[in-house]
Scaffold this motif. Sequence first.
Motif, PDB file in Angstrom:
ATOM      1  N   GLY B  48      18.981  24.674 -19.911  1.00  0.00           N
ATOM      2  CA  GLY B  48      19.746  25.298 -18.835  1.00  0.00           C
ATOM      3  C   GLY B  48      21.103  24.639 -18.676  1.00  0.00           C
ATOM      4  N   PHE B  49      21.123  23.304 -18.803  1.00  0.00           N
ATOM      5  CA  PHE B  49      22.372  22.564 -18.689  1.00  0.00           C
ATOM      6  C   PHE B  49      23.324  22.946 -19.811  1.00  0.00           C
ATOM      7  CE2 PHE B  49      25.191  18.966 -19.375  1.00  0.00           C
ATOM      8  CZ  PHE B  49      25.640  18.705 -18.095  1.00  0.00           C
ATOM      9  N   VAL B  69      30.797  25.690 -10.125  1.00  0.00           N
ATOM     10  CA  VAL B  69      30.652  27.097  -9.740  1.00  0.00           C
ATOM     11  C   VAL B  69      29.354  27.674 -10.315  1.00  0.00           C
ATOM     12  CG1 VAL B  69      31.615  29.420 -10.069  1.00  0.00           C
ATOM     13  CG2 VAL B  69      33.139  27.519  -9.494  1.00  0.00           C
ATOM     14  N   ILE B  70      29.126  27.420 -11.601  1.00  0.00           N
ATOM     15  CA  ILE B  70      27.968  28.026 -12.280  1.00  0.00           C
ATOM     16  C   ILE B  70      26.651  27.473 -11.721  1.00  0.00           C
ATOM     17  CG2 ILE B  70      26.777  28.186 -14.504  1.00  0.00           C
ATOM     18  CD1 ILE B  70      29.684  28.077 -15.752  1.00  0.00           C
ATOM     19  N   VAL B  71      26.569  26.149 -11.607  1.00  0.00           N
ATOM     20  CA  VAL B  71      25.325  25.537 -11.134  1.00  0.00           C
ATOM     21  C   VAL B  71      25.120  25.837  -9.641  1.00  0.00           C
ATOM     22  CG1 VAL B  71      24.079  23.354 -10.820  1.00  0.00           C
ATOM     23  CG2 VAL B  71      25.406  23.744 -12.899  1.00  0.00           C
ATOM     24  N   GLY B  72      26.199  25.773  -8.847  1.00  0.00           N
ATOM     25  CA  GLY B  72      26.115  26.099  -7.426  1.00  0.00           C
ATOM     26  C   GLY B  72      25.647  27.533  -7.213  1.00  0.00           C
ATOM     27  N   ARG B  73      26.173  28.454  -8.034  1.00  0.00           N
ATOM     28  CA  ARG B  73      25.773  29.863  -7.926  1.00  0.00           C
ATOM     29  C   ARG B  73      24.300  30.039  -8.293  1.00  0.00           C
ATOM     30  NH1 ARG B  73      25.280  34.534 -11.290  1.00  0.00           N
ATOM     31  NH2 ARG B  73      25.917  33.467 -13.185  1.00  0.00           N
ATOM     32  N   LYS B  74      23.899  29.358  -9.360  1.00  0.00           N
ATOM     33  CA  LYS B  74      22.520  29.475  -9.820  1.00  0.00           C
ATOM     34  C   LYS B  74      21.540  28.993  -8.746  1.00  0.00           C
ATOM     35  CE  LYS B  74      19.709  27.703 -13.657  1.00  0.00           C
ATOM     36  NZ  LYS B  74      18.877  28.827 -14.059  1.00  0.00           N
TER      37      LYS B  74
END
Lengths: 181, 186
Positions: B48-49, B69-74
């Motif tokens: 995932g990372f 942005v990507i991890v926060g959104r996920k």
Amino acid sequence: MSKIVELINVFALLSLLAVGGGTAVLPEMEHVTVERCHWVSDTQFAEIYSLGQLAPGPNMTCVALIGYEVSGVAGLLAVLVAFFFPACLLCYFASKVWDAAEGSPWRDAVQRGMAPIVIGLMLAGCYALGKTASYNPAKDWDVNLLTLGIGAAVAVILSLTRINPALTILSGGAAGFFLLG
Amino acid sequence: MSDATPRVSLGKLFRVFGLIGLTSFGGGIVAYLRRALVDKEKWLDEDGFMAALEIAQTLPGLNSTNMSVIVGRKLRGPAGALVATLGMILPGAVIVTALGFTYVALRHDPKVAVVLTGVAAAAVGLLVQVTLKIGWKQLIRPQDLLFVVVVFVLVGIFHVSLLVTLIAVAPLAIWVHRPRTEKEAA
């Protein structure tokens, strides 16, 4: 006020052009802020970039200082928002699309195709900074010898050891203080 | 396993990204992110990372803020993306502002000027080393080297605008690496 709008226009565009990371826009940023808009001198630009290497977090946060030079605190805040918000917004929506394109062979093509472009831009960034920070024809040969030597020493040390890069930047400052002061 | 996205509070998200934003001196933020997100909090597994990193590196913008942005959104949708990104940016922005105020006040002092000369000289060395470290593969492959040189000359020497350069060169560079049916050499 018009200065602020100009700052926002320049940095918002730079934000969206930062393919492969912030360092890729360094040559364009240097050209626009120093030679076209005369917001900072070439020496100031190199020094502001270097200060950014001493702060934690994303290495291009230092661009805010160009805004500060132009319009004080309002300029600083305008540049921060303009440089980070558009790219983050684009990333938010584009990453949704990207998820949907999972497994497409074109993803690999985009990555492999963009890699040499990013390296070309980073080398142009080295040149844009180096032409004042490493070899400056306006300075004496012994100063230039020292600045070139410091840069070479930092590059070699970082290639051979796992020392924190911020420490090499501080050591460069110490070398300047004792050998040029 | 990788689909089991844990429930994370916004406050926790801000604290974790804020700590990375505050402690990641000397670049290499990706390593800090991996340690926090994969090893410590276990919000993402290794795959995932890497998937998130792949997107972050390809899209425009800084890798570190794109990752936020990507991890926060996920983890928490739009609010998560906002909180994680602010956490990443704010500590460094405050510190760079303090450094900048000091710089503006003191830069004409000759003693400070020589320190800054040394600092800037060292920063070039760091940038050259990072460029060579991530770019050696492109520099030894003739086909890629051609694009490296073309971009360097256009942007670095002739100051062709970055937008024009990307529009002209990027489609060609991607086309060269276009997907093919037969297996090609890497």
